[in-house]
Structures are given as structure tokens and as C-alpha cells.
Write a protein that holds these residues in place. Sequence first.
Motif, mmCIF file in Angstrom:
data_model
loop_
_atom_site.group_PDB
_atom_site.id
_atom_site.type_symbol
_atom_site.label_atom_id
_atom_site.label_comp_id
_atom_site.label_asym_id
_atom_site.label_seq_id
_atom_site.Cartn_x
_atom_site.Cartn_y
_atom_site.Cartn_z
ATOM 1 N N PRO A 38 6.758 0.956 9.699
ATOM 2 C CA PRO A 38 5.372 1.212 9.946
ATOM 3 C C PRO A 38 5.251 1.440 11.193
ATOM 4 C CG PRO A 38 5.712 -1.279 9.420
ATOM 5 C CD PRO A 38 6.831 -0.597 9.230
ATOM 6 N N ALA A 39 4.435 2.579 11.463
ATOM 7 C CA ALA A 39 4.214 2.922 12.921
ATOM 8 C C ALA A 39 2.827 2.264 13.189
ATOM 9 C CB ALA A 39 4.018 4.400 12.870
ATOM 10 N N LEU A 40 2.257 2.930 14.390
ATOM 11 C CA LEU A 40 0.849 2.741 15.095
ATOM 12 C C LEU A 40 0.009 2.428 14.046
ATOM 13 C CD1 LEU A 40 -0.750 1.543 17.360
ATOM 14 C CD2 LEU A 40 -1.286 3.725 17.669
ATOM 15 N N HIS A 41 -0.838 1.162 13.541
ATOM 16 C CA HIS A 41 -1.865 1.335 12.732
ATOM 17 C C HIS A 41 -1.653 1.515 11.083
ATOM 18 C CE1 HIS A 41 -4.567 0.896 16.111
ATOM 19 N NE2 HIS A 41 -4.315 2.185 16.349
ATOM 20 N N GLN A 42 -0.254 1.603 10.856
ATOM 21 C CA GLN A 42 0.475 1.434 9.653
ATOM 22 C C GLN A 42 0.926 0.256 8.986
ATOM 23 O OE1 GLN A 42 3.487 4.565 9.610
ATOM 24 N NE2 GLN A 42 1.981 6.108 8.980
ATOM 25 N N VAL A 43 0.931 0.093 7.595
ATOM 26 C CA VAL A 43 1.443 -1.115 7.217
ATOM 27 C C VAL A 43 2.645 -0.568 6.144
ATOM 28 C CG1 VAL A 43 -0.648 -2.524 7.343
ATOM 29 C CG2 VAL A 43 -0.195 -1.109 5.275
ATOM 30 N N LEU A 44 3.599 -1.570 5.769
ATOM 31 C CA LEU A 44 4.615 -1.394 4.919
ATOM 32 C C LEU A 44 4.474 -2.074 3.684
ATOM 33 C CD1 LEU A 44 7.494 -0.361 4.102
ATOM 34 C CD2 LEU A 44 8.334 -2.503 5.111
ATOM 35 N N VAL A 45 4.271 -1.526 2.224
ATOM 36 C CA VAL A 45 3.838 -2.066 1.292
ATOM 37 C C VAL A 45 5.159 -1.839 0.430
ATOM 38 C CG1 VAL A 45 2.521 -1.773 -0.832
ATOM 39 C CG2 VAL A 45 1.628 -1.158 1.510
ATOM 40 N N HIS A 46 5.394 -3.180 -0.099
ATOM 41 C CA HIS A 46 6.442 -3.235 -1.323
ATOM 42 C C HIS A 46 5.686 -2.812 -2.482
ATOM 43 C CE1 HIS A 46 9.455 -5.893 -3.453
ATOM 44 N NE2 HIS A 46 9.827 -4.907 -3.806
ATOM 45 N N VAL A 142 4.700 3.252 3.298
ATOM 46 C CA VAL A 142 3.924 3.055 4.577
ATOM 47 C C VAL A 142 2.725 3.810 4.339
ATOM 48 C CG1 VAL A 142 5.701 2.593 6.247
ATOM 49 C CG2 VAL A 142 5.039 4.951 5.874
ATOM 50 N N ILE A 143 1.622 3.237 4.838
ATOM 51 C CA ILE A 143 0.207 3.764 4.847
ATOM 52 C C ILE A 143 -0.532 3.175 5.990
ATOM 53 C CG2 ILE A 143 -0.623 2.067 3.159
ATOM 54 C CD1 ILE A 143 -1.429 5.588 2.933
ATOM 55 N N GLU A 144 -1.692 4.082 6.441
ATOM 56 C CA GLU A 144 -2.440 3.693 7.281
ATOM 57 C C GLU A 144 -3.319 2.403 6.731
ATOM 58 O OE1 GLU A 144 -2.471 5.983 9.982
ATOM 59 O OE2 GLU A 144 -0.772 6.374 8.504
ATOM 60 N N SER A 145 -3.241 1.580 7.896
ATOM 61 C CA SER A 145 -3.645 0.002 7.376
ATOM 62 C C SER A 145 -5.000 0.125 6.619
ATOM 63 C CB SER A 145 -3.670 -0.703 8.544
ATOM 64 O OG SER A 145 -4.543 -0.192 9.663
ATOM 65 N N ASP A 146 -5.921 1.032 6.985
ATOM 66 C CA ASP A 146 -7.358 0.887 6.465
ATOM 67 C C ASP A 146 -7.337 1.621 5.090
ATOM 68 O OD1 ASP A 146 -6.879 3.268 7.893
ATOM 69 O OD2 ASP A 146 -9.103 3.677 8.167
ATOM 70 N N PHE A 147 -6.282 2.384 4.677
ATOM 71 C CA PHE A 147 -6.118 2.818 3.328
ATOM 72 C C PHE A 147 -5.152 2.127 2.465
ATOM 73 C CE2 PHE A 147 -7.027 7.600 4.271
ATOM 74 C CZ PHE A 147 -8.268 7.391 4.591
ATOM 75 N N ALA A 148 -4.857 0.910 2.949
ATOM 76 C CA ALA A 148 -4.493 -0.365 2.072
ATOM 77 C C ALA A 148 -5.382 -1.207 1.949
ATOM 78 C CB ALA A 148 -2.987 -1.011 2.680
ATOM 79 N N HIS A 149 -6.028 -1.095 0.547
ATOM 80 C CA HIS A 149 -7.223 -1.835 0.327
ATOM 81 C C HIS A 149 -6.926 -3.297 -0.521
ATOM 82 C CE1 HIS A 149 -9.981 1.578 1.340
ATOM 83 N NE2 HIS A 149 -9.038 2.282 0.896
ATOM 84 N N ALA A 150 -7.492 -4.316 0.231
ATOM 85 C CA ALA A 150 -7.255 -5.794 -0.505
ATOM 86 C C ALA A 150 -7.780 -5.549 -1.594
ATOM 87 C CB ALA A 150 -7.733 -6.721 0.539
ATOM 88 N N VAL A 151 -7.111 -6.094 -2.497
ATOM 89 C CA VAL A 151 -7.812 -6.494 -3.999
ATOM 90 C C VAL A 151 -7.884 -8.109 -4.284
ATOM 91 C CG1 VAL A 151 -7.267 -4.215 -4.964
ATOM 92 C CG2 VAL A 151 -5.433 -6.331 -5.149
ATOM 93 N N PRO A 152 -8.948 -8.228 -5.115
ATOM 94 C CA PRO A 152 -9.189 -9.815 -5.422
ATOM 95 C C PRO A 152 -8.068 -10.179 -6.319
ATOM 96 C CG PRO A 152 -10.889 -8.599 -6.408
ATOM 97 C CD PRO A 152 -10.126 -7.524 -5.496
ATOM 98 N N ASP A 153 -7.922 -11.422 -6.606
ATOM 99 C CA ASP A 153 -7.175 -11.960 -7.789
ATOM 100 C C ASP A 153 -7.316 -11.623 -8.999
ATOM 101 O OD1 ASP A 153 -5.497 -13.134 -5.771
ATOM 102 O OD2 ASP A 153 -6.474 -15.356 -6.146
ATOM 103 N N ALA A 154 -8.750 -11.102 -9.286
ATOM 104 C CA ALA A 154 -9.024 -10.957 -10.584
ATOM 105 C C ALA A 154 -8.764 -9.596 -10.890
ATOM 106 C CB ALA A 154 -10.704 -10.951 -10.571
ATOM 107 N N VAL A 155 -8.325 -8.734 -10.019
ATOM 108 C CA VAL A 155 -7.502 -7.506 -10.461
ATOM 109 C C VAL A 155 -6.021 -7.636 -10.529
ATOM 110 C CG1 VAL A 155 -7.465 -5.069 -9.657
ATOM 111 C CG2 VAL A 155 -9.551 -6.419 -9.124
ATOM 112 N N SER A 156 -5.483 -6.986 -11.353
ATOM 113 C CA SER A 156 -4.113 -7.145 -11.732
ATOM 114 C C SER A 156 -3.655 -6.064 -11.144
ATOM 115 C CB SER A 156 -3.805 -7.067 -13.337
ATOM 116 O OG SER A 156 -4.062 -5.406 -13.649
ATOM 117 N N ASP A 157 -2.219 -6.115 -10.825
ATOM 118 C CA ASP A 157 -1.463 -5.105 -10.160
ATOM 119 C C ASP A 157 -1.627 -3.757 -10.860
ATOM 120 O OD1 ASP A 157 -0.570 -7.001 -8.244
ATOM 121 O OD2 ASP A 157 1.524 -6.934 -8.863
#
Length: 349
Positions: A38-46, A142-157
Motif C-alpha cells: 500500500p502506498a500513501l493513503h492506501q490500504v492492503l485488503v485481504h 490495494v485501494i485508497e483508504s477512503d474507498f475501503a468502506h467499513a461494514v457492520p457485523d450485520a453485513v456478511s462478507d
Amino acid sequence: MTAATSVVAGETLPSSMRASVLTGALKISMDERAVPTPALHQVLVHVSKVGVCGSDIHYYREGRVGPFVVDAPLVLGHELSGRIVAVGEGVDTSRIGERVAVEPQKPCRLCSQCKAGRYNLCPFMEFYATPPIDGAFCEYVVIESDFAHAVPDAVSDEAAALIEPLSVGIAASRKARIVPGSRVLIAGAGPIGVIATQAARAFGAAEVIVSDPVAERRAMAMRFGATSTIDPMTEDSRPLKVDAFVDACGIPRAIVSGLESLRGAGVAVLVGTGFDEVSMPIPTIMNNELVVTSVFRYTDTWPLGAHLVASGQVDLDSLVTSRFDLDTVEDALNADKNPDNLKTIVEAK
């Protein structure tokens, strides 16, 4: 701060990953690739779950979607969920371990379209699984951190991955100006048509009529919120005079019928991809002051999508009718040949 190097469980991130790659028409192969950093302002997503979109199928079978042509190996898949396992500089490490739904695009943020809030129209867009940008049929992205949207536990993968096509339905409902009490006609009861039906009901539509020539598809639409259905081969939708029409099939005849089914000052939203050119009934459009518009991806839809799913207003889990893994992506891309199949998921981990 440099990129984090450990996952939430304390394990070391691998240096390589598996990726399912489109190498030519009807040709999928498994490749070993480096895990991206992940570069500046990015996250690595499994990556956890990835939905199969119609565009993936077009690229697989025809090598193109409209002007977008595959001319080099390409990783498909852009409907995805997963978990953040590392962050780049400028991203709080507390996000490591967070479950996310990924908005699969990277606009420039500097052009006039981005500054006007229409980042979906950014001419410099980098969109997952759109040549030459790789998608998510792999283990890490990898994706920009603000485009990796947190989801609540009530939402399945699986549901989190399908917030992407739900976003198309949300964008269509916004463009169609659907409000409580609206009457809506939707052409096509495939995945997008069924999702658009749910979105329209969530926006308050009192009546959603779905047109499809396949009886099984019409029954599916009724299960997911349609108030009635029409067989366009035997029934005429033109007397309906609805407030909004959403085309989710791209068939010229359906588009023309939909336009002729609108009341004066009604809105038509073109969502389906099909023929490059359609003859439009210009007198109908002009004499009724119809608004004819379209949807190209979406902007700012993930928070609402997550809310609609978590609150039970939209059911995405029940849309899933087949599941595959990275080793069987080719089977996943052919699952649409089964008339009973609605939505296909690839499990990436």
C-alpha cells in the motif's frame, strides 16, 4: 509511517499471492504474483468474496466491453469485500483488521469532474478489472483508504461484496428521482434488475413493475420486491404511464417500450449494456418532455448501501445462487448459462 507488515492475527504477510488471470478469449490461468504494497493513503485488503459481474463475463468471452478492450493479461472482478491487513503512510494503523467493502475505483481527484463531485466521470479513472487495471480475483488488493468502506457485523462478507452492484441500483434510483409513492417500471430481471427493484422499494416506490420474458426471472423479481410483473412478449407496458423507467437489459425494444410507458415529464434511466446504437422515439421524448439519462458506475453510494443492507431494507445474501473459488473462476464466469443462477460469488481466501 511505512506500510504495516503484520496481519491482525500477528502473522507475517506473504510475499506472493495467487491471481486468476484472463490471458485471452475464454482463457483463464492461475498466476503467482507479488503481494502489492500500500502506498500513501492506501490500504492492503485481504480479499474475501468477489461477485461476478456481467462485464467480467463480456471480457472473458468477447475481450471487450464497449470501448474498453483487453489487450494484455487482466485480473477480473470488481465486486469485493475483505479485511484490511496493512496500511500505507497516512492511514491510522487502527484500521488493520477492519472488515470492508471496497469501492473499486481510483479517480484523480483533481480534474473538473472530480471537483464537481462527479468522480465516476473522471477521465483519468483507474477502475478495477477495466483494462489495463487489474481486479480482485486474487488474494490481496490495494485501494485508497477512503474507498475501503467499513461494514457492520450485520453485513456478511458476501453482502458487503454486493454493495457494488447495489450501488448501481442506488445511482439509478437517484437519477430516476424515485420518491415515496413513485410508480416505476424496470426492464430486465437479471441481477441488476432485481437489485434495482430492491433499491427502488427502499427509496419509497409504491409500485415497481418488472418486465422480463422469462417466467423464472419474473418470479425472482416478485420475491425481491416487485409489486407486479409483465411478460413483454405478450403484454403491453405502454398504458402504464409510470413516473420512472429503468432499463436493466439494454435491449432496444425494451428501451423504446419503456420510454413510451412514461407519463409526461417522466424519467428514463439507461443502465443495461447491450447494443451500441438504439433508435429512439424522438416525438415521444419531445412531446412529453421526458428526461433520458444514464448511469455510469456511481458516486458516494457505499455508506447508504451498507445502511440499506444492515437495516434489512435490501437483501443481498439471498441473491447468491452459486459459489466458486480462485481455482474455479472459469466455472464462475460460465455460471450464467444456468437459467436458475442469479448471482455468483468467488471466494478468494
